[in-house]
Scaffold this active site. Structure first.
Site, PDB file in Angstrom:
ATOM      1  N   CYS A   1       0.802  -1.225   0.000  1.00 30.92           N
ATOM      2  CA  CYS A   1       0.000   0.000   0.000  1.00 30.92           C
ATOM      3  C   CYS A   1       0.835   1.275   0.000  1.00 30.92           C
ATOM      4  O   CYS A   1       0.299   2.364  -0.229  1.00 30.92           O
ATOM      5  CB  CYS A   1      -0.938   0.004   1.208  1.00 30.92           C
TER       6      CYS A   1
ATOM      7  N   HIS B   1      12.391   1.604   5.429  1.00 30.85           N
ATOM      8  CA  HIS B   1      12.254   0.191   5.070  1.00 30.85           C
ATOM      9  C   HIS B   1      12.736  -0.672   6.238  1.00 30.85           C
ATOM     10  O   HIS B   1      13.888  -0.594   6.648  1.00 30.85           O
ATOM     11  CB  HIS B   1      13.080  -0.109   3.815  1.00 30.85           C
TER      12      HIS B   1
ATOM     13  N   HIS C   1      -2.567  19.700   6.686  1.00 29.92           N
ATOM     14  CA  HIS C   1      -3.442  18.601   6.247  1.00 29.92           C
ATOM     15  C   HIS C   1      -2.703  17.272   6.333  1.00 29.92           C
ATOM     16  O   HIS C   1      -1.510  17.190   6.036  1.00 29.92           O
ATOM     17  CB  HIS C   1      -3.932  18.847   4.819  1.00 29.92           C
TER      18      HIS C   1
END
Length: 444
Positions: A176, A255, A339
């Site tokens: 994702c 990662h 945001h």
């Protein structure tokens, strides 16, 4: 007189050795300039695919249809019903193959889903931007679970007749968080290919990726993932500065693949009966939290004001040096960013991030409403969330947007954008505008 003019005068003064020397200096300076000069990357516009109402189903309709498929045990049906009830998903969309009886998840159906989503998003994007396809020099396509031959990137090249020297890339298995990875790849390519447009496409395929067994850890994906995709147009053309919506400021990638738990916490494999699915282990939540902390540690100095950085450092000294038993200081990212687009992986994911970052319900609204309306659309969910903020009229010139994505491996990636102009909702044809006035709604 400038150094450049001086060098030119010497170059043509008749002294060969001096001319050669000055030529070398000019070449060196030019090489140094172009190697260190960074092209600004602009987000011209983006488009999210909205499926037709015929493909939409409530949780109740979904459960009834899944029951008719006849492939799940009663225990598995009860488990899926329980997950859906807690998921935060309301009405959402499934591909045509899902509604077929009997089910038939063949290659042709998987292609049909991808082409429906991707072509729909790209058609909308090209209409919004009026960019000619011949001007697109870079194509980056990401889809984790469905990767046929020819590649899906080539499918786009064929459909839109992109030029024959296009730089095309097809990313798979990245989970994702692949949307941010695709943006990062496009950004890197735009640094060495001037005056260029890059088309980024993010999607996932439910037809090919659905699970038909009774392993609970594999059934969770069936309950959360839904049909969707987005197309994004990037540019490094200086002339696009005034017409683009956003400028890319930072990308930070983390990662955790060296950790065995992180590597295995979202793992595609076969169950005991040979059914392929994505196994989500109990280590997922803890791994995601560790990855987020590591990502924030790198991102914070890039975006936080000095006052917040000093407060964080002072807290660290008290805890680690002075051995004081106090809580770790949570930086106030609301002072640096207006945001937040957090990957709509599920209600539990959003709850944990809201708590850890101390965000308000207003900040979480785009992510929660995206989960409610569209479900987990994988790598494209960040763009449905940004589209929600635009449709609500929230994006003003100078505002900064933080996109946070999580993916198998395990990865946590962040993208920071700055709005270059006010975004007028009336001018947007995004997937929310037809019904934006009824949002937010109460989550189920």
């Amino acid at each position: 007189m400038s150094l450049f003019l001086t060098l030119l005068m010497v170059l043509f003064s008749g002294h060969l050795s001096s001319a050669i020397f000055c030529s070398m200096v000019i070449i060196f300076l030019a090489t140094f300039y172009y190697s260190t000069h960074r092209h600004k990357v602009f987000l011209v516009d983006f488009a999210c695919y909205k499926p037709g109402d015929a493909l939409m189903g409530t949780n109740e309709v979904t459960i009834e249809h899944v029951k008719l498929l006849g492939v799940f045990s009663e225990e598995s049906m009860a488990f899926q019903k329980k997950i859906l009830k807690k998921s935060g998903i309301g009405q959402s969309y499934f591909p045509p193959a899902f509604w077929k009886l009997p089910p038939d998840s063949c290659m042709a159906d998987a292609r049909e889903e991808t082409e429906m989503v991707v072509f729909g998003a790209i058609d909308d994007l090209l209409t919004k931007t009026a960019v000619m396809v011949k001007d697109i020099g870079i194509l980056v396509f990401n889809c984790s679970l469905f990767n046929p031959t020819p590649s899906l990137a080539t499918t786009v090249v064929n459909r839109y007749k992109l030029r024959n020297n296009i730089l095309s890339y097809n990313l798979s298995g990245m989970g994702c968080s692949a949307g941010i990875i695709s943006i990062d790849l496009a950004k890197t390519l735009l640094q060495v290919h001037p005056n260029c447009y890059a088309l980024v496409v993010s999607t996932e395929n439910l037809t090919h990726g659905s699970y038909s067994g009774n392993n609970r850890s594999m059934l969770v994906s069936n309950c959360l993932f839904r049909m969707g995709g987005a197309a994004i147009l990037l540019s490094n053309r200086v002339s696009d500065h005034y017409s683009s919506k956003y400028e890319l400021i930072h990308i930070v990638r983390t990662h955790k693949g060296t950790d065995d738990r992180g590597y295995k916490c979202a793992f595609q494999e076969e169950d005991d009966n040979g059914n392929v699915g994505v196994n989500l282990t109990k280590d997922l939540a803890a791994t995601a939290g560790d990855a987020l902390k590591a990502n924030i540690a790198t991102l914070a100095p890039l975006v936080l004001p000095v006052s917040e950085q000093l407060a964080f450092f002072a807290n660290l000294v008290r805890r680690k040096v002075l051995k004081m038993k106090i809580k770790p200081y949570t930086p106030n990212f609301k002072l640096a960013l207006e945001h937040f687009c957090i990957h709509a992986g599920g209600r539990a994911v959003l709850d944990n991030i809201q708590k850890n970052l101390e965000l308000t319900d207003w900040h979480m609204e785009p992510s929660r409403m995206t989960l409610y309306k569209f479900g987990n659309t994988s790598s494209s969910s960040l763009w449905y969330e940004l589209a929600y903020s635009e449709a609500k009229g929230r994006i003003k010139k100078g505002d900064r947007v933080w996109q946070i994505a999580f993916g198998s491996g395990f990865k946590c990636n962040s993208g920071i954008w700055r709005a270059l102009r006010n975004v007028d909702p009336a001018m947007e044809g995004d997937p929310w505008m037809a019904e934006i006035d009824r949002f937010p709604v109460q989550e189920p």
